[in-house]
Write a protein that holds these residues in place. Structure first.
Motif, PDB file in Angstrom:
ATOM      1  N   ASN A 149      -1.152  -5.367  -4.010  1.00 15.43           N
ATOM      2  CA  ASN A 149      -0.036  -4.439  -4.173  1.00 15.43           C
ATOM      3  C   ASN A 149      -0.451  -3.361  -5.163  1.00 15.43           C
ATOM      4  O   ASN A 149      -1.271  -3.595  -6.049  1.00 15.43           O
ATOM      5  CB  ASN A 149       1.213  -5.161  -4.682  1.00 15.43           C
ATOM      6  N   ARG A 151       1.073   0.855  -6.660  1.00 21.32           N
ATOM      7  CA  ARG A 151       2.226   1.751  -6.769  1.00 21.32           C
ATOM      8  C   ARG A 151       2.642   2.351  -5.434  1.00 21.32           C
ATOM      9  O   ARG A 151       3.835   2.516  -5.155  1.00 21.32           O
ATOM     10  CB  ARG A 151       1.894   2.873  -7.758  1.00 21.32           C
ATOM     11  N   ASN A 153       1.962   1.231  -2.300  1.00 21.81           N
ATOM     12  CA  ASN A 153       2.000   0.309  -1.163  1.00 21.81           C
ATOM     13  C   ASN A 153       3.342   0.444  -0.461  1.00 21.81           C
ATOM     14  O   ASN A 153       4.375  -0.005  -0.957  1.00 21.81           O
ATOM     15  CB  ASN A 153       1.789  -1.122  -1.659  1.00 21.81           C
ATOM     16  N   GLN A 156       5.818  -2.366   0.141  1.00 22.92           N
ATOM     17  CA  GLN A 156       6.526  -2.876  -1.041  1.00 22.92           C
ATOM     18  C   GLN A 156       7.309  -1.749  -1.725  1.00 22.92           C
ATOM     19  O   GLN A 156       7.387  -1.680  -2.951  1.00 22.92           O
ATOM     20  CB  GLN A 156       5.525  -3.500  -2.034  1.00 22.92           C
ATOM     21  N   GLU A 158      10.320  -1.268  -2.242  1.00 22.61           N
ATOM     22  CA  GLU A 158      11.455  -1.669  -3.075  1.00 22.61           C
ATOM     23  C   GLU A 158      11.091  -1.874  -4.534  1.00 22.61           C
ATOM     24  O   GLU A 158      11.983  -1.937  -5.394  1.00 22.61           O
ATOM     25  CB  GLU A 158      12.071  -2.953  -2.510  1.00 22.61           C
ATOM     26  N   GLN A 159       9.800  -1.936  -4.853  1.00 22.86           N
ATOM     27  CA  GLN A 159       9.395  -2.118  -6.245  1.00 22.86           C
ATOM     28  C   GLN A 159       9.797  -0.932  -7.122  1.00 22.86           C
ATOM     29  O   GLN A 159       9.797  -1.041  -8.342  1.00 22.86           O
ATOM     30  CB  GLN A 159       7.885  -2.337  -6.335  1.00 22.86           C
ATOM     31  N   HIS A 160      10.176   0.175  -6.512  1.00 24.67           N
ATOM     32  CA  HIS A 160      10.557   1.364  -7.264  1.00 24.67           C
ATOM     33  C   HIS A 160      12.069   1.592  -7.319  1.00 24.67           C
ATOM     34  O   HIS A 160      12.524   2.578  -7.901  1.00 24.67           O
ATOM     35  CB  HIS A 160       9.888   2.594  -6.657  1.00 24.67           C
ATOM     36  N   GLU A 161      12.831   0.712  -6.716  1.00 22.43           N
ATOM     37  CA  GLU A 161      14.276   0.942  -6.629  1.00 22.43           C
ATOM     38  C   GLU A 161      14.940   1.021  -8.000  1.00 22.43           C
ATOM     39  O   GLU A 161      15.926   1.749  -8.184  1.00 22.43           O
ATOM     40  CB  GLU A 161      14.932  -0.152  -5.791  1.00 22.43           C
ATOM     41  N   SER A 162      14.411   0.319  -8.974  1.00 27.09           N
ATOM     42  CA  SER A 162      15.012   0.348 -10.321  1.00 27.09           C
ATOM     43  C   SER A 162      14.907   1.716 -10.980  1.00 27.09           C
ATOM     44  O   SER A 162      15.629   2.005 -11.941  1.00 27.09           O
ATOM     45  CB  SER A 162      14.340  -0.697 -11.218  1.00 27.09           C
ATOM     46  N   GLN A 184      15.768  -1.694   2.658  1.00 31.39           N
ATOM     47  CA  GLN A 184      16.014  -3.136   2.519  1.00 31.39           C
ATOM     48  C   GLN A 184      16.501  -3.742   3.831  1.00 31.39           C
ATOM     49  O   GLN A 184      16.154  -4.875   4.173  1.00 31.39           O
ATOM     50  CB  GLN A 184      17.040  -3.381   1.402  1.00 31.39           C
TER      51      GLN A 184
END
Length: 328
Positions: A149, A151, A153, A156, A158-162, A184
């Motif tokens: 994984n 930045r 990818n 993936q 959703e790893q940046h949703e925050s 999602q």
């Protein structure tokens, strides 16, 4: 380390490890890359990395380039030059108590697609076909480091949703919330799609052009194991931002791609959420970077176009977009 000290250290390393002497020029971008022109006027790119680029990933890139050539990929790729000792990297001391690593890569001639003022329909078709040709060449390539994984990818995203909370404008936050909700909802469908090693960053800055045709692909720093259709979706994201007729661009890239590799209905239906996810990730990363270095000229150039494209896609909707691609 001053620029003068940097160049002296690099020159010593090039002479010791490659037998190369010549001129050095810092290349633009966030990474430490130097253009090397030797005494015969042959050019190379020296990439200097730290622990954020682990040695297994570099080994993977090298293996991937060699595999593509052996598999018959016809365009230019940035192949690594081995040292005198037959290694693909060498240590280089730029800072006290920190050992960086350097690798020398072939310099590829050609105009970056991002430098073109006009991208023709034929060039878009050719780009789509090029991506399919690369994917076909790499469909049986395997390397442990590809299953990673990072930045960018797309699988993936959703790893940046925050990072949505970093955006001050309420309307833009709502647009991002819509994009991530779409992602999602769509992501579970990825498991049923074909997966393989992909370039993973075939935007216009990483595509070389000569005589109106695609001549090469560069910068494999984001390559990884992903749904194959992500290759097309990532490229499409950036090229759609270049022209007003975004759906026409999407159709042409898809048509060109399918001249060599057919896309299933399931893959075509995933392109819309994948493109929206890539745009959402792009603006999230840009807003995170603003908290780190708000004046960096290399980090935010395309943010405005990304916001506009994301808004347009929300207005188009998935069904009309999907129908446009199926007509390609």
């Amino acid at each position: 380390m001053t620029e003068r000290d940097l160049y002296e250290t690099v020159r010593a390393s090039l002479a010791a490890n490659y037998g190369i002497e010549g001129n050095l020029e810092r290349l633009p971008g966030e990474n430490l890359n130097l253009l090397v022109t030797d005494t015969r006027n042959i050019k190379y790119v020296l990439k200097i990395v730290d622990e954020h680029m682990p040695p297994p990933v570099v080994a993977m890139e090298h293996a991937a380039m060699e595999h593509a050539v052996k598999a018959g990929f016809s365009l230019h790729l940035p192949r690594i030059i081995e040292t005198r000792q037959g290694a693909i990297e060498t240590g280089i001391q730029l800072h006290k108590n920190v050992l960086n690593r350097a690798r020398l890569i072939e310099f590829l001639d050609g105009t970056g697609m991002s430098d073109l003022t006009d991208i023709s329909d034929n060039l878009l078709l050719d780009l789509g076909k090029t991506l399919a040709e690369f994917d076909q060449a790499m469909r049986d390539f395997e390397h442990p480091a590809a299953h990673r994984n990072h930045r960018w990818n797309l699988a993936q995203a959703e790893q940046h949703e925050s990072k949505v909370s970093l955006v001050e404008d309420l309307a833009k936050r709502q647009l991002l919330a819509w994009a991530f909700a779409l992602w999602q909802e769509s992501k579970p469908r990825l498991t049923a799609l074909p997966w393989q090693f992909i370039h993973g960053d075939a935007h216009d800055e990483n595509v070389l052009v000569e005589a109106g045709r695609v001549s090469g692909l560069i910068d494999f720093g984001d390559c990884c194991f992903n749904p194959t259709v992500c290759e097309l979706a990532i490229c499409m994201t950036y090229l759609m931002m270049r022209r007003d007729d975004s759906l026409h661009v999407a159709r042409l890239l898809t048509e060109g791609y399918q001249r060599l590799r057919s896309l299933s209905v399931a893959e075509l239906d995933m392109v819309y959420p994948l493109v929206c996810a890539r745009l959402a990730v792009s603006v999230c990363v840009a807003n995170k970077r603003k908290t780190i270095d708000p004046d960096n000229p290399n980090w935010f150039g395309g943010e405005g176009a990304a916001w506009r494209m994301l808004g347009q896609l929300q207005g188009i909707g998935p069904k009309p977009f999907g129908l446009a691609l199926r007509a390609a």
